[in-house]
Design an enzyme around this catalytic site. Structure first.
Site, mmCIF file in Angstrom:
data_model
loop_
_atom_site.group_PDB
_atom_site.id
_atom_site.type_symbol
_atom_site.label_atom_id
_atom_site.label_comp_id
_atom_site.label_asym_id
_atom_site.label_seq_id
_atom_site.Cartn_x
_atom_site.Cartn_y
_atom_site.Cartn_z
ATOM 1 N N ASP A 181 0.774 2.957 -5.238
ATOM 2 C CA ASP A 181 -0.176 2.613 -4.192
ATOM 3 C C ASP A 181 0.372 3.200 -2.910
ATOM 4 O OD1 ASP A 181 -2.639 1.569 -3.474
ATOM 5 O OD2 ASP A 181 -1.778 -0.290 -2.730
ATOM 6 N N GLY B 264 -7.764 12.428 0.997
ATOM 7 C CA GLY B 264 -7.530 11.241 1.820
ATOM 8 C C GLY B 264 -7.401 11.592 3.298
ATOM 9 N N TYR B 265 -6.340 11.089 3.915
ATOM 10 C CA TYR B 265 -6.124 11.291 5.354
ATOM 11 C C TYR B 265 -5.338 12.571 5.662
ATOM 12 C CZ TYR B 265 -7.458 6.340 5.824
ATOM 13 O OH TYR B 265 -8.133 5.139 5.789
ATOM 14 N N ASP B 266 -5.081 13.389 4.658
ATOM 15 C CA ASP B 266 -4.265 14.601 4.854
ATOM 16 C C ASP B 266 -4.728 15.483 6.023
ATOM 17 O OD1 ASP B 266 -2.745 13.739 2.761
ATOM 18 O OD2 ASP B 266 -3.226 15.382 1.394
ATOM 19 N N ARG C 63 4.701 10.732 -1.737
ATOM 20 C CA ARG C 63 4.581 10.574 -3.188
ATOM 21 C C ARG C 63 5.682 11.356 -3.904
ATOM 22 N NH1 ARG C 63 -0.436 11.375 -3.532
ATOM 23 N NH2 ARG C 63 -1.031 9.193 -3.502
#
Length: 197
Positions: free
Chosen positions: A68, A149-151, A177
């Protein structure tokens, strides 16, 4: 060794396999027949990772892990955090999440943020946790087409471009990650469950 990754996200599987290397073959939970959305009702990243890993382990009885990840923004008291994927609403997409984040940061000078990934690994009926953190700042606008995502909003420390503007190789060498997965593979190697060659 084969490890089940409790995700149906093909981006995550591809990224994780590149990071994990040849000693581990990752199998998505979808490939094991778990096609439903795995519940996430925890209040922390650790809880959500464990909930997802246990959900898959109970059905497959094989070594598995779940992760997560949360984007924690200093000026927003650590939000969106555990709610990162559903920040704008329960049924939202990355674009709406990023719009909400930019709106909430409007007028704020402090743009410091970090991505934090927690992995819960279940192997031999024991749970092990691994964590990875990537520090950075939030850009004023989205840029870049890589990642997810927020990349497109996140500028890693020491860089002048967003994660979405980095190549997959560049991102995998520094990402939250990647750090968590590296800790997992080091653990498996130390336990002699995979070869470190």
């Amino acid at each position: 060794m084969e490890l089940i990754f409790a995700t149906g996200n093909p981006h995550k599987i591809k990224e994780a396999q590149e990071i994990a290397g040849k000693g581990i073959t990752l199998i998505s939970s979808v490939e094991t027949g778990i096609t439903e959305e795995i519940p996430e009702y925890g209040d922390t990243l650790n809880e959500n990772a464990l909930i997802k890993a246990e959900y898959v382990h109970k059905r497959c009885h094989k070594p598995c892990f779940a992760d997560d990840t949360g984007l924690e923004v200093e000026a927003l008291d650590g939000k969106p955090g555990v709610k990162s994927a559903r920040y704008a609403s329960e049924e939202c997409d990355s674009s709406k999440n990023m719009d909400k984040l930019l709106n909430e940061l409007e007028g704020k000078e402090n743009r410091k943020a970090r991505f934090r990934t927690v992995i819960a690994l279940i192997i031999d009926n024991k749970v092990n946790y691994f964590e990875g953190i990537l520090d950075g700042t939030i850009a004023n606008e989205a840029s870049g087409k890589e990642g997810f995502g927020y990349d497109p909003l996140f500028i890693p420390e020491g860089y002048n471009k967003t994660l979405a503007e980095l190549t997959a190789e560049e991102k995998n060498s520094i990402s939250h990650r990647a750090k968590a997965l590296s800790s997992l593979t080091c653990f498996l190697s130390k336990e002699k469950l995979i070869s470190n060659k």
